[in-house]
Scaffold this active site. Structure first.
Site, PDB file in Angstrom:
ATOM      1  N   HIS A 307       9.275  45.387 -54.757  1.00 15.14           N
ATOM      2  CA  HIS A 307       7.974  45.523 -55.429  1.00 15.14           C
ATOM      3  C   HIS A 307       6.954  44.672 -54.691  1.00 15.14           C
ATOM      4  O   HIS A 307       7.278  43.594 -54.199  1.00 15.14           O
ATOM      5  CB  HIS A 307       8.082  45.040 -56.883  1.00 15.14           C
ATOM      6  N   ASP A 364      11.572  51.533 -61.935  1.00 14.46           N
ATOM      7  CA  ASP A 364      12.088  52.885 -61.669  1.00 14.46           C
ATOM      8  C   ASP A 364      13.597  52.945 -61.496  1.00 14.46           C
ATOM      9  O   ASP A 364      14.165  54.036 -61.412  1.00 14.46           O
ATOM     10  CB  ASP A 364      11.405  53.433 -60.409  1.00 14.46           C
TER      11      ASP A 364
HETATM   12  C1  SDX Z   1       6.176  51.226 -58.814  1.00 16.60           C
HETATM   13  O1  SDX Z   1       2.438  48.221 -57.833  1.00 16.60           O
HETATM   14  C2  SDX Z   1       2.952  48.450 -58.952  1.00 16.60           C
HETATM   15  O2  SDX Z   1       2.740  47.739 -59.941  1.00 16.60           O
HETATM   16  C3  SDX Z   1       3.829  49.688 -59.020  1.00 16.60           C
HETATM   17  C4  SDX Z   1       4.625  49.912 -60.301  1.00 16.60           C
HETATM   18  C5  SDX Z   1       3.725  50.218 -61.487  1.00 16.60           C
HETATM   19  O3  SDX Z   1       4.167  49.983 -62.614  1.00 16.60           O
HETATM   20  O4  SDX Z   1       2.632  50.792 -61.264  1.00 16.60           O
HETATM   21  O5  SDX Z   1       5.404  48.773 -60.579  1.00 16.60           O
HETATM   22  C6  SDX Z   1       5.552  51.112 -60.167  1.00 16.60           C
HETATM   23  O6  SDX Z   1       5.642  51.892 -57.966  1.00 16.60           O
HETATM   24  C7  SDX Z   1       7.430  50.439 -58.529  1.00 16.60           C
HETATM   25  C8  SDX Z   1       7.921  50.591 -57.044  1.00 16.60           C
HETATM   26  C9  SDX Z   1       8.678  51.920 -56.939  1.00 16.60           C
HETATM   27  N1  SDX Z   1       9.039  52.189 -55.507  1.00 16.60           N
HETATM   28  C10 SDX Z   1      10.299  52.099 -55.072  1.00 16.60           C
HETATM   29  O7  SDX Z   1      11.246  51.750 -55.769  1.00 16.60           O
HETATM   30  C11 SDX Z   1      10.480  52.537 -53.615  1.00 16.60           C
HETATM   31  C12 SDX Z   1      11.400  51.540 -52.879  1.00 16.60           C
HETATM   32  N2  SDX Z   1      10.644  50.274 -52.719  1.00 16.60           N
HETATM   33  C13 SDX Z   1       9.912  50.080 -51.524  1.00 16.60           C
HETATM   34  O8  SDX Z   1       9.553  51.163 -50.762  1.00 16.60           O
HETATM   35  C14 SDX Z   1       8.985  48.862 -51.521  1.00 16.60           C
HETATM   36  O9  SDX Z   1       9.710  47.823 -52.017  1.00 16.60           O
HETATM   37  C15 SDX Z   1       7.662  48.967 -52.259  1.00 16.60           C
HETATM   38  C16 SDX Z   1       6.895  50.167 -51.840  1.00 16.60           C
HETATM   39  C17 SDX Z   1       7.865  48.998 -53.733  1.00 16.60           C
HETATM   40  C18 SDX Z   1       6.856  47.716 -51.920  1.00 16.60           C
HETATM   41  O10 SDX Z   1       6.567  47.781 -50.576  1.00 16.60           O
HETATM   42  P1  SDX Z   1       5.855  46.582 -49.783  1.00 16.60           P
HETATM   43  O11 SDX Z   1       5.385  45.522 -50.709  1.00 16.60           O
HETATM   44  O12 SDX Z   1       4.859  47.207 -48.865  1.00 16.60           O
HETATM   45  O13 SDX Z   1       7.036  45.947 -48.990  1.00 16.60           O
HETATM   46  P2  SDX Z   1       7.468  46.377 -47.519  1.00 16.60           P
HETATM   47  O14 SDX Z   1       7.636  47.862 -47.447  1.00 16.60           O
HETATM   48  O15 SDX Z   1       6.559  45.715 -46.545  1.00 16.60           O
HETATM   49  O16 SDX Z   1       8.951  45.723 -47.428  1.00 16.60           O
HETATM   50  C19 SDX Z   1       9.122  44.345 -47.065  1.00 16.60           C
HETATM   51  C20 SDX Z   1      10.515  44.298 -46.441  1.00 16.60           C
HETATM   52  C21 SDX Z   1      10.682  45.278 -45.288  1.00 16.60           C
HETATM   53  O17 SDX Z   1      11.714  44.783 -44.451  1.00 16.60           O
HETATM   54  P3  SDX Z   1      11.270  43.873 -43.126  1.00 16.60           P
HETATM   55  O18 SDX Z   1      10.264  44.690 -42.353  1.00 16.60           O
HETATM   56  O19 SDX Z   1      10.728  42.578 -43.689  1.00 16.60           O
HETATM   57  O20 SDX Z   1      12.585  43.679 -42.369  1.00 16.60           O
HETATM   58  O21 SDX Z   1      11.491  44.675 -47.415  1.00 16.60           O
HETATM   59  C22 SDX Z   1      12.142  45.869 -47.001  1.00 16.60           C
HETATM   60  C23 SDX Z   1      11.253  46.504 -45.960  1.00 16.60           C
HETATM   61  O22 SDX Z   1      12.017  47.308 -45.075  1.00 16.60           O
HETATM   62  N3  SDX Z   1      12.259  46.707 -48.204  1.00 16.60           N
HETATM   63  C24 SDX Z   1      13.326  47.427 -48.507  1.00 16.60           C
HETATM   64  C25 SDX Z   1      13.032  48.006 -49.761  1.00 16.60           C
HETATM   65  N4  SDX Z   1      11.812  47.626 -50.168  1.00 16.60           N
HETATM   66  C26 SDX Z   1      11.337  46.813 -49.196  1.00 16.60           C
HETATM   67  N5  SDX Z   1      14.472  47.658 -47.851  1.00 16.60           N
HETATM   68  C27 SDX Z   1      15.369  48.487 -48.459  1.00 16.60           C
HETATM   69  N6  SDX Z   1      15.165  49.064 -49.663  1.00 16.60           N
HETATM   70  C28 SDX Z   1      14.011  48.858 -50.338  1.00 16.60           C
HETATM   71  N7  SDX Z   1      13.809  49.426 -51.526  1.00 16.60           N
END
Ligand code: SDX
Length: 430
Positions: A307, A364
């Site tokens: 998140h 989720d």
């Molecule tokens: C919602 O914003 C809100 O409030 C949203 C929400 C709401 O109520 O409105 O809470 C609802 O959208 C919840 C999130 C639902 N999405 C997911 O579950 C999809 C999976 N999660 C990710 O794609 C990610 O964690 C996000 C999109 C939620 C957040 O993305 P960020 O903050 O841009 O983080 P990032 O992509 O830059 O990740 C940071 C690191 C990366 O690795 P490095 O480059 O540091 O090596 O963490 C890794 C990412 O690769 N990473 C994950 C991961 N999420 C982040 N690796 C594996 N699995 C994951 N789920």
């Protein structure tokens, strides 16, 4: 003496005002930065940028705190219901019993779509994604209410406009489900409450009403309540962006539906269940999938984990996980996907990759499993999220509507394209 931050750019030093929210969150106000230095800021994904001040919802991502108008989500989940929380978010306080009755009546009086809307439903192919239908039909419904665009009426008639939107989003969703299954559409019943009516419109038959069970109605109502608002997430920021141009409430919400649809946002609940189904089909205990989710070359993510704000367990995920267990016990139901989800969660929370990146289950991760148990099809999961989030979108729209000097949202950019180009006639181009 008001707080300030000093910024030195070359030989120039400027002071920028510091402001603090009611939970003491600090921010540097850069509203005058460009005028006084010629500089703008750049913030990929807006991770460090506040777009507005808001009184609606507070999140502390480090501590895993979520409060609607100052009330902890845990208390509301236990003691309140979705319609009451909708009033709280939109009007800033818990309703009196008279206000609640009046709001509930207004939702009932405005739950039917204009009859001509049925022609629009006929035009969608059966495999149309319900989020595409939802966004289109919210805008289509607005065509029957010209007062939505009137500057004065938008304020004076806010109660009925917001009741129409909040009530009809549920009707549109249920109609789209019935249409996709070739079933006759069922109209809402005036005697049923919000969540009951949704289940009736989705699952009743023309010859037999859906058998309501308190535990099922409560589970759905809790899902709506937990999704009701979440400060400036991607879709709510989109609603505010559209509202800032003085577009109407329905247009702003329809844009919010489109932003919510993405699998990184509200589409994640659908993506989580599809992920769990694939793991189950692969006879994987989850360990292979977790290995792939850590390997950037595999292009896989542990959906429902991570998140932008929470660097701790999403409090909603904790509540939903317990609600899952309670519902399954009450229905004497089981689902291998729940067992896989729990195995995945345990493994991920013990894995350095997820620990180092502070990746925890979000709202989720378990919500789709409850929705499956309620008989809601996977492609409808983001629609359930949109219904739940509607009060938050309406509350944010209202903040902009009532802001005395509301400005259009118009971020800047840093241009990195080609410079000093001229037109080249087509026969001289390579
Ligand atoms: C919602 O914003 C809100 O409030 C949203 C929400 C709401 O109520 O409105 O809470 C609802 O959208 C919840 C999130 C639902 N999405 C997911 O579950 C999809 C999976 N999660 C990710 O794609 C990610 O964690 C996000 C999109 C939620 C957040 O993305 P960020 O903050 O841009 O983080 P990032 O992509 O830059 O990740 C940071 C690191 C990366 O690795 P490095 O480059 O540091 O090596 O963490 C890794 C990412 O690769 N990473 C994950 C991961 N999420 C982040 N690796 C594996 N699995 C994951 N789920």
């Amino acid at each position: 003496m008001s707080e300030s931050a000093k910024l030195t750019i070359g030989s120039q030093e400027i002071e920028l005002p510091v402001i603090r929210g009611s939970e003491d969150e600090p921010a540097i106000d850069i509203s005058k930065l460009r005028a006084s230095t010629g500089f703008i800021t750049l913030d990929d994904g807006y991770g460090n940028t506040g777009s507005c001040k808001s009184d609606i919802t507070f999140i502390d991502g480090e501590k895993g705190i979520l409060r609607y108008r100052g009330i902890p989500i845990e208390e509301l989940a236990e003691k309140s219901r979705f319609v009451e929380v909708a009033w709280l978010l939109i009007h800033g306080k818990l309703p009196t019993s008279e206000e609640l009755r009046g709001f509930s009546d207004l939702l009932t009086q405005n739950q039917n779509l204009h009859e001509d809307m049925k022609h629009h439903f006929e035009a969608f192919p059966a495999m149309a994604h319900p989020m595409a239908i939802l966004s289109s039909m919210i805008n289509a419904s607005s065509c029957f209410y010209p007062g939505l665009n009137d500057k004065e009426l938008r304020v004076d008639r806010f109660p009925i406009h917001s009741a129409r939107l909040l009530s009809q989003v549920r009707t549109i969703a249920a109609f789209s489900y019935r249409k996709s299954r070739g079933l006759p559409i069922l109209y809402p019943k005036p005697e049923l409450k919000y969540s009951e009516n949704f289940l009736h419109m989705m699952f009743s038959e023309p010859y037999r009403d859906y058998q309501m069970s308190d535990v099922v109605v409560r589970a759905l109502d809790l899902i709506f309540l937990l999704h009701a608002d979440h400060e400036q997430n991607c879709s709510t920021s989109t609603v505010r962006m559209v509202a800032s141009s003085q577009a109407n409430m329905f247009a702003s919400a329809a844009a919010g539906v489109c932003a919510l649809w993405g699998p990184l946002h509200g589409g994640a609940n659908q993506a989580v269940v599809e992920m769990l189904e694939a793991i189950h089909a692969d006879s994987d205990d989850g360990s292979r999938f977790i290995r792939d989710a850590k390997d950037k070359t595999k292009g896989k993510r542990l959906m429902g984990f991570g998140h932008r704000v929470y660097r701790n367990y999403d409090p909603r995920a904790r509540i939903i996980k317990k609600a899952c267990d309670d519902l399954f016990d009450a229905l004497e139901h089981s689902d291998p996907l729940l067992d896989i989800a729990k195995t995945l969660e345990k493994a991920a929370l013990e894995d350095d990759y997820f620990i180092e990146r502070k990746l925890y289950p979000n709202v989720d991760f378990y919500s789709g499993i409850i929705l499956r148990a309620l008989g809601i099809p996977t492609e409808m999961f983001p629609v359930i999220f949109a219904i739940g989030r509607m009060p938050g979108w309406i509350a944010n729209f209202k903040e902009i509507l009532e802001e005395p000097h509301s400005r259009i949202y118009r971020p800047r950019q840093i241009y990195t394209g080609q410079v000093n180009q001229s037109y080249v006639p087509v026969d001289e181009r390579s």
